[in-house]
Scaffold this motif. Structure first.
Motif, PDB file in Angstrom:
ATOM      1  N   ALA A 114     -22.307   9.647   3.632  1.00 48.96           N
ATOM      2  CA  ALA A 114     -21.743   9.482   4.730  1.00 48.96           C
ATOM      3  C   ALA A 114     -21.004   7.883   4.985  1.00 48.96           C
ATOM      4  O   ALA A 114     -19.889   7.669   5.605  1.00 48.96           O
ATOM      5  CB  ALA A 114     -22.147   9.949   6.122  1.00 48.96           C
ATOM      6  N   LYS A 115     -21.912   7.168   4.941  1.00 53.43           N
ATOM      7  CA  LYS A 115     -21.763   5.760   5.139  1.00 53.43           C
ATOM      8  C   LYS A 115     -20.527   5.046   4.185  1.00 53.43           C
ATOM      9  O   LYS A 115     -19.726   4.448   4.603  1.00 53.43           O
ATOM     10  CB  LYS A 115     -22.764   4.905   5.187  1.00 53.43           C
ATOM     11  CG  LYS A 115     -23.783   5.124   6.385  1.00 53.43           C
ATOM     12  CD  LYS A 115     -24.968   3.903   6.216  1.00 53.43           C
ATOM     13  CE  LYS A 115     -26.022   4.301   7.495  1.00 53.43           C
ATOM     14  NZ  LYS A 115     -27.207   3.281   7.171  1.00 53.43           N
ATOM     15  N   LEU A 116     -20.680   5.354   3.277  1.00 52.41           N
ATOM     16  CA  LEU A 116     -19.594   5.137   2.093  1.00 52.41           C
ATOM     17  C   LEU A 116     -18.556   5.673   2.232  1.00 52.41           C
ATOM     18  O   LEU A 116     -17.365   5.085   2.037  1.00 52.41           O
ATOM     19  CB  LEU A 116     -20.231   5.032   0.743  1.00 52.41           C
ATOM     20  CG  LEU A 116     -19.537   4.427  -0.486  1.00 52.41           C
ATOM     21  CD1 LEU A 116     -19.274   2.954  -0.210  1.00 52.41           C
ATOM     22  CD2 LEU A 116     -19.987   4.700  -1.796  1.00 52.41           C
ATOM     23  N   MET A 117     -18.456   7.121   2.566  1.00 55.16           N
ATOM     24  CA  MET A 117     -17.360   7.864   2.618  1.00 55.16           C
ATOM     25  C   MET A 117     -16.228   7.122   3.990  1.00 55.16           C
ATOM     26  O   MET A 117     -15.335   7.208   3.736  1.00 55.16           O
ATOM     27  CB  MET A 117     -17.541   9.015   3.225  1.00 55.16           C
ATOM     28  CG  MET A 117     -18.183  10.102   2.050  1.00 55.16           C
ATOM     29  SD  MET A 117     -16.773  10.374   0.755  1.00 55.16           S
ATOM     30  CE  MET A 117     -15.669  11.497   1.691  1.00 55.16           C
ATOM     31  N   ALA A 118     -17.024   6.706   4.701  1.00 52.98           N
ATOM     32  CA  ALA A 118     -16.329   6.219   6.103  1.00 52.98           C
ATOM     33  C   ALA A 118     -15.686   4.767   5.423  1.00 52.98           C
ATOM     34  O   ALA A 118     -14.561   4.640   5.911  1.00 52.98           O
ATOM     35  CB  ALA A 118     -17.210   5.516   7.040  1.00 52.98           C
ATOM     36  N   ILE A 119     -16.180   4.059   4.732  1.00 50.06           N
ATOM     37  CA  ILE A 119     -15.506   2.958   4.045  1.00 50.06           C
ATOM     38  C   ILE A 119     -14.437   3.214   3.208  1.00 50.06           C
ATOM     39  O   ILE A 119     -13.298   2.674   3.066  1.00 50.06           O
ATOM     40  CB  ILE A 119     -16.559   1.872   3.367  1.00 50.06           C
ATOM     41  CG1 ILE A 119     -17.572   1.507   4.318  1.00 50.06           C
ATOM     42  CG2 ILE A 119     -15.902   0.665   2.775  1.00 50.06           C
ATOM     43  CD1 ILE A 119     -18.941   0.848   3.933  1.00 50.06           C
ATOM     44  N   VAL A 120     -14.579   4.331   2.166  1.00 52.16           N
ATOM     45  CA  VAL A 120     -13.755   4.801   1.416  1.00 52.16           C
ATOM     46  C   VAL A 120     -12.278   5.261   2.041  1.00 52.16           C
ATOM     47  O   VAL A 120     -11.233   4.799   1.780  1.00 52.16           O
ATOM     48  CB  VAL A 120     -14.177   5.936   0.467  1.00 52.16           C
ATOM     49  CG1 VAL A 120     -13.109   6.597   0.007  1.00 52.16           C
ATOM     50  CG2 VAL A 120     -15.177   5.348  -0.511  1.00 52.16           C
ATOM     51  N   GLU A 121     -12.633   5.942   3.266  1.00 49.22           N
ATOM     52  CA  GLU A 121     -11.332   6.395   3.864  1.00 49.22           C
ATOM     53  C   GLU A 121     -10.720   5.220   4.594  1.00 49.22           C
ATOM     54  O   GLU A 121      -9.458   5.080   4.609  1.00 49.22           O
ATOM     55  CB  GLU A 121     -11.833   7.451   5.158  1.00 49.22           C
ATOM     56  CG  GLU A 121     -12.656   8.504   4.342  1.00 49.22           C
ATOM     57  CD  GLU A 121     -11.386   9.489   3.700  1.00 49.22           C
ATOM     58  OE1 GLU A 121     -10.409   9.079   3.603  1.00 49.22           O
ATOM     59  OE2 GLU A 121     -12.059  10.522   3.136  1.00 49.22           O
ATOM     60  N   GLN A 122     -11.403   4.273   4.944  1.00 56.06           N
ATOM     61  CA  GLN A 122     -10.733   3.068   5.781  1.00 56.06           C
ATOM     62  C   GLN A 122      -9.922   2.374   4.462  1.00 56.06           C
ATOM     63  O   GLN A 122      -8.784   1.901   4.789  1.00 56.06           O
ATOM     64  CB  GLN A 122     -12.041   2.021   6.323  1.00 56.06           C
ATOM     65  CG  GLN A 122     -11.371   0.834   6.655  1.00 56.06           C
ATOM     66  CD  GLN A 122     -12.386  -0.128   7.059  1.00 56.06           C
ATOM     67  OE1 GLN A 122     -13.237  -0.289   6.549  1.00 56.06           O
ATOM     68  NE2 GLN A 122     -12.241  -0.962   8.203  1.00 56.06           N
ATOM     69  N   VAL A 123     -10.654   1.926   3.299  1.00 49.59           N
ATOM     70  CA  VAL A 123      -9.606   1.036   2.402  1.00 49.59           C
ATOM     71  C   VAL A 123      -8.903   1.867   1.792  1.00 49.59           C
ATOM     72  O   VAL A 123      -7.822   1.512   1.553  1.00 49.59           O
ATOM     73  CB  VAL A 123     -10.716   0.999   1.354  1.00 49.59           C
ATOM     74  CG1 VAL A 123     -10.000   0.144   0.223  1.00 49.59           C
ATOM     75  CG2 VAL A 123     -12.025   0.197   1.683  1.00 49.59           C
ATOM     76  N   ALA A 124      -8.421   3.306   1.912  1.00 51.37           N
ATOM     77  CA  ALA A 124      -7.589   4.298   1.473  1.00 51.37           C
ATOM     78  C   ALA A 124      -6.286   4.178   2.259  1.00 51.37           C
ATOM     79  O   ALA A 124      -5.088   4.216   1.812  1.00 51.37           O
ATOM     80  CB  ALA A 124      -7.757   5.487   1.190  1.00 51.37           C
ATOM     81  N   THR A 125      -6.625   3.445   3.644  1.00 55.72           N
ATOM     82  CA  THR A 125      -5.333   3.376   4.477  1.00 55.72           C
ATOM     83  C   THR A 125      -4.548   1.955   4.143  1.00 55.72           C
ATOM     84  O   THR A 125      -3.486   2.089   4.496  1.00 55.72           O
ATOM     85  CB  THR A 125      -5.724   3.177   5.814  1.00 55.72           C
ATOM     86  OG1 THR A 125      -6.785   2.108   6.279  1.00 55.72           O
ATOM     87  CG2 THR A 125      -6.751   4.620   6.300  1.00 55.72           C
ATOM     88  N   PHE A 126      -5.318   1.002   3.474  1.00 59.35           N
ATOM     89  CA  PHE A 126      -4.388  -0.020   3.325  1.00 59.35           C
ATOM     90  C   PHE A 126      -4.159  -0.529   1.955  1.00 59.35           C
ATOM     91  O   PHE A 126      -3.742  -1.621   1.591  1.00 59.35           O
ATOM     92  CB  PHE A 126      -5.035  -1.472   4.365  1.00 59.35           C
ATOM     93  CG  PHE A 126      -6.285  -1.581   3.993  1.00 59.35           C
ATOM     94  CD1 PHE A 126      -6.721  -2.393   2.693  1.00 59.35           C
ATOM     95  CD2 PHE A 126      -7.399  -1.070   4.654  1.00 59.35           C
ATOM     96  CE1 PHE A 126      -7.856  -2.760   2.542  1.00 59.35           C
ATOM     97  CE2 PHE A 126      -8.774  -1.628   4.223  1.00 59.35           C
ATOM     98  CZ  PHE A 126      -9.046  -2.358   3.339  1.00 59.35           C
ATOM     99  N   ASN A 127      -5.091   0.067   0.924  1.00 61.42           N
ATOM    100  CA  ASN A 127      -4.920  -0.302  -0.699  1.00 61.42           C
ATOM    101  C   ASN A 127      -4.051   0.928  -1.118  1.00 61.42           C
ATOM    102  O   ASN A 127      -4.900   1.986  -1.465  1.00 61.42           O
ATOM    103  CB  ASN A 127      -6.188  -0.610  -0.904  1.00 61.42           C
ATOM    104  CG  ASN A 127      -6.450  -1.021  -2.588  1.00 61.42           C
ATOM    105  OD1 ASN A 127      -5.724  -0.299  -3.305  1.00 61.42           O
ATOM    106  ND2 ASN A 127      -6.893  -2.101  -2.492  1.00 61.42           N
ATOM    107  N   ALA A 128      -3.039   0.737  -1.715  1.00 65.94           N
ATOM    108  CA  ALA A 128      -2.225   1.880  -2.145  1.00 65.94           C
ATOM    109  C   ALA A 128      -2.871   2.207  -3.592  1.00 65.94           C
ATOM    110  O   ALA A 128      -2.927   3.581  -3.794  1.00 65.94           O
ATOM    111  CB  ALA A 128      -0.698   1.117  -2.647  1.00 65.94           C
ATOM    112  N   GLU A 129      -3.495   1.341  -4.552  1.00 61.71           N
ATOM    113  CA  GLU A 129      -3.939   1.692  -5.758  1.00 61.71           C
ATOM    114  C   GLU A 129      -5.312   2.585  -5.581  1.00 61.71           C
ATOM    115  O   GLU A 129      -5.465   3.578  -6.102  1.00 61.71           O
ATOM    116  CB  GLU A 129      -4.274   0.563  -6.571  1.00 61.71           C
ATOM    117  CG  GLU A 129      -4.859   0.840  -8.087  1.00 61.71           C
ATOM    118  CD  GLU A 129      -5.107  -0.257  -8.684  1.00 61.71           C
ATOM    119  OE1 GLU A 129      -5.472  -0.361  -9.958  1.00 61.71           O
ATOM    120  OE2 GLU A 129      -4.542  -1.373  -8.414  1.00 61.71           O
TER     121      GLU A 129
END
Length: 213
Positions: A114-129
């Motif tokens: 869950a902790k890493l999933m939260a960061i993954v979802e965050q990064v996906a909002t500003f990093n196109a690749e």
């Protein structure tokens, strides 16, 4: 992904070409990086923090990874594989029972990560690749689910009027977002009631025979 401005003496070797000692060191760096990412978030994480956590030198880090983005991508791929690539071991389960078992395996993996999933979802909002990587793994999940739905349609378990791909997308979005709100955002919910409700809604959406579970 964009790479760090730090220079590297060479491109890190593929993980499958490493010695046992090299794999152990690389895995230690991944464990350390995950701990730092989960503690301070993606944006505030620095390579310096990762090497300190792993008790290695900068040179050791760059022997295995090109940048912070590089190590985060590897962690994310491992996360996606853990969360999305799970199937019940019992091949004799009914469609409804298989769906419930798959949902529970997904929940267990999501909760572990869950902790890493939260960061993954965050990064996906500003990093196109990285967003493209996230979409590709989601596409694979939906493709597997849609194939199962189509197979159940052929067997007469699911009504033919449903589009398998759209049904898979809708069910995946419902389960994924519900778990995100609960396990990441902290929405209060009784665990068994929430999971049972998700199961019932998925089974009902497909029109599966509950009695066969």
């Amino acid at each position: 992904m964009s790479k760090s401005s730090a220079s590297t003496p060479s491109v890190p070797p593929p993980a499958d070409t490493l010695t046992a000692r090299g794999r152990k060191t690389r895995d230690g760096l991944l464990d350390a990086a995950r701990k730092v990412f989960e503690e301070v978030g993606f944006l505030d994480t620095r390579v310096e923090q990762i090497v300190q956590e792993a008790s290695v030198s900068y040179g050791t880090f760059y022997r295995y990874f090109e940048s912070k983005d590089d190590v985060f991508q590897e962690l994310s791929i491992r996360l996606f594989e853990d969360v999305h690539r799970r199937e019940p071991l019992d091949s004799d389960l009914s469609p409804a029972a298989r769906l419930i078992a798959t949902n529970r395996l997904y929940y267990q993996a999501y909760r572990r990560n869950a902790k890493l999933m939260a960061i993954v979802e965050q990064v996906a909002t500003f990093n196109a690749e990285f967003r493209a990587l996230r979409h590709e793994h989601r596409r694979q999940l939906i493709e597997r689910t849609s194939r199962a739905i189509a197979r159940w349609q052929d067997q007469g378990h699911v009504r033919e009027s449903l589009d398998p791909v759209m049904a898979a997308r809708a069910m995946s979005a419902m389960v994924d977002h519900t778990l995100y709100l609960w396990l990441v955002q902290g929405d209060e919910a009784d665990e068994e009631i929430l999971l049972d409700t998700l199961d019932q809604m998925c089974i009902g959406a497909l029109g599966l025979d509950v009695a066969s579970t």
